[in-house]
Design an enzyme around this catalytic site. Structure first.
Site, mmCIF file in Angstrom:
data_model
loop_
_atom_site.group_PDB
_atom_site.id
_atom_site.type_symbol
_atom_site.label_atom_id
_atom_site.label_comp_id
_atom_site.label_asym_id
_atom_site.label_seq_id
_atom_site.Cartn_x
_atom_site.Cartn_y
_atom_site.Cartn_z
ATOM 1 N N GLU A 57 27.290 38.870 16.864
ATOM 2 C CA GLU A 57 26.739 39.272 15.570
ATOM 3 C C GLU A 57 27.422 39.352 14.333
ATOM 4 O O GLU A 57 26.909 38.611 13.136
ATOM 5 C CB GLU A 57 26.078 40.879 15.377
ATOM 6 C CG GLU A 57 25.280 41.146 16.627
ATOM 7 C CD GLU A 57 26.189 41.806 17.934
ATOM 8 O OE1 GLU A 57 25.707 42.937 18.415
ATOM 9 O OE2 GLU A 57 27.297 41.341 18.110
ATOM 10 N N CYS A 80 26.897 46.872 19.256
ATOM 11 C CA CYS A 80 27.929 47.968 19.447
ATOM 12 C C CYS A 80 27.697 48.874 18.169
ATOM 13 O O CYS A 80 27.650 48.403 17.055
ATOM 14 C CB CYS A 80 29.438 47.480 19.692
ATOM 15 S SG CYS A 80 30.047 46.701 18.517
ATOM 16 N N CYS A 89 29.428 46.564 15.003
ATOM 17 C CA CYS A 89 28.406 45.471 14.702
ATOM 18 C C CYS A 89 27.076 46.173 13.918
ATOM 19 O O CYS A 89 26.739 45.484 12.936
ATOM 20 C CB CYS A 89 27.805 44.642 15.789
ATOM 21 S SG CYS A 89 29.292 43.495 16.506
ATOM 22 N N ALA A 167 37.964 27.368 59.980
ATOM 23 C CA ALA A 167 39.206 26.779 60.113
ATOM 24 C C ALA A 167 39.510 26.366 61.676
ATOM 25 O O ALA A 167 38.657 27.330 62.309
ATOM 26 C CB ALA A 167 40.261 27.809 59.933
ATOM 27 N N MET A 168 40.317 25.578 62.102
ATOM 28 C CA MET A 168 40.545 25.487 63.474
ATOM 29 C C MET A 168 41.244 26.647 63.977
ATOM 30 O O MET A 168 41.722 27.656 63.465
ATOM 31 C CB MET A 168 41.367 24.071 63.696
ATOM 32 C CG MET A 168 40.714 22.947 62.870
ATOM 33 S SD MET A 168 39.043 22.430 63.393
ATOM 34 C CE MET A 168 39.469 21.820 65.051
ATOM 35 N N ALA A 169 41.198 26.692 65.356
ATOM 36 C CA ALA A 169 41.801 27.667 66.017
ATOM 37 C C ALA A 169 43.351 28.121 65.790
ATOM 38 O O ALA A 169 43.761 29.252 65.518
ATOM 39 C CB ALA A 169 41.714 27.539 67.677
ATOM 40 N N LEU A 209 45.683 30.290 44.072
ATOM 41 C CA LEU A 209 44.850 31.031 43.224
ATOM 42 C C LEU A 209 44.868 31.245 41.707
ATOM 43 O O LEU A 209 44.635 32.186 41.159
ATOM 44 C CB LEU A 209 44.869 32.542 44.056
ATOM 45 C CG LEU A 209 44.652 32.603 45.268
ATOM 46 C CD1 LEU A 209 44.659 33.946 45.793
ATOM 47 C CD2 LEU A 209 43.540 31.765 45.950
#
Length: 376
Positions: A57, A80, A89, A167-169, A209
């Protein structure tokens, strides 16, 4: 719908598009857009860029200057009415001489929660709410859930072969999904407040990550803007995380959540740069609900769960997963490979976890399926 309603809806849709520009920057604040319209002309517009900077705003009022007097404000979230890092605001709208305020939804923050509209009405300004509310709520699922339920919104991201294997084993999983899917995951990370993984994933993959896109690759960001790194959270009940883990040397914060009383290990991890959180335990492991409530108290809005089938299954079984994003790659990995979720509580067809598919699209050679668990 009347002609006036159609006009209001078009202006609010424009404000929603403005709010979307803050998708990667406003956390932990909500994404908000605002436009000011006088005599059928947009005289000012703005959106919230970052926490601590002017709200939508205020930016729209600055753009409009004197032309704001007599205007209608269309804002995606109730203005707000309290003092935080910026002034209310509502005060700005009243001082600018705005005569009508239409908001898409009432602010779920208890500090506002309808009081902003009441303050505007008391000043003689016409107010209304609920216009395109569904679209406005979709902008801020995490902020809304944190305010209404005291927990963040949790997305569980998974990549699997066409036969549902992650995923594989032996744990090999690079790469199941396409490069386009992996770039899409980077955008998911950039829009998240925190990324959560488990210690087994960390010990096997030593993941970063982090967000590895530049600002120019994220819609709505200026090329020179800094890219926010989400909080990295590792569930490590017995503090097994190596002190030389890759993520500890990267920009951003890493939080390790555990339960065991091992002061020497905790001190070593803190010395390596990690934050440490001792959590309540459940069956000898970190209590996931308590962890999510703690993250919410740290103003975490949206969590991206990037982990293996055990933690993914535990979060799903605990009812903490709001959304599943599955990248389905066009290959088969065989029945010895690992599955998507470990769900020991599901033994019969009646106990299946029902999902509602809300979106299917292509990312490179893959399908990206977005689904929500339905209430049991």
């Amino acid at each position: 719908m009347t002609a006036a309603d159609r006009v209001d809806s078009a202006y609010m849709a424009h404000a929603i598009r403005l709010a979307e520009r803050g998708r990667f920057t406003t956390d932990p604040n909500p994404r908000v857009g605002c436009i000011l319209v006088r005599d059928g002309e947009i005289v000012g517009e703005g959106w919230h860029h970052r926490a601590g900077t002017p709200h939508a705003e205020r930016n729209a009022l600055t753009a409009a200057s004197e032309r704001a007097r007599g205007a209608t404000a269309y804002v995606t979230l109730e203005p707000c009415c309290h003092h935080g890092r910026t002034s209310p605001c509502t005060d700005g709208l009243i001082e600018a001489g705005v005569t009508r305020v239409v908001c898409a939804m009432v602010d779920p923050n208890p500090l506002v929660a309808g009081q902003g509209l009441e303050q505007l009405s008391a000043a003689g300004i016409e107010t209304g709410s609920g216009l395109l509310e569904t679209d406005a709520r979709a902008l801020n699922p995490g902020f809304i859930k944190r305010m209404e339920q005291g927990r963040p919104y949790v997305r569980c991201k998974l990549a699997a072969s066409l036969d549902g294997r992650t995923a594989m084993a032996d744990g090999e999983s690079k790469w199941i999904s396409s490069e386009a899917s992996r770039r899409d995951v980077q955008r998911l990370r950039a829009g998240s407040s925190a990324i959560v993984t488990g210690i087994e994933t960390l010990l096997h993959d030593d993941p970063s990550l982090n967000v590895r896109l530049s600002a120019s690759e994220l819609p709505g960001m200026a090329p020179e803007e800094p890219v926010r790194q989400p909080l990295r959270v590792v569930l490590d009940s017995f503090w097994r995380m190596p002190t030389d883990a890759r993520m500890l040397g990267l920009p951003g914060q890493t939080l390790i959540a555990g339960v065991a009383h091992l002061p020497e290990r905790i001190a070593a991890l803190e010395a390596a740069g990690a934050q440490v959180l001792v959590c309540p335990e459940r069956a000898g492991r970190v209590d996931l609900l308590a962890l999510m409530e703690t993250l919410a108290r740290r103003s975490v809005n949206e969590v991206l769960l990037e982990t293996g089938p055990t933690l993914a299954g535990a979060a799903l079984d605990a009812g903490l997963v709001d959304e599943i994003i599955l990248y389905l790659a066009p290959h088969l990995m065989g029945d010895a490979a690992r599955g998507l979720f470990t769900l020991p509580t599901v033994a019969t067809m009646a106990e299946r976890v029902a999902l509602e598919i809300i979106d299917v699209r292509r990312t490179g050679a893959d399908l990206r399926i977005t689904a929500r668990p339905t209430p049991r």
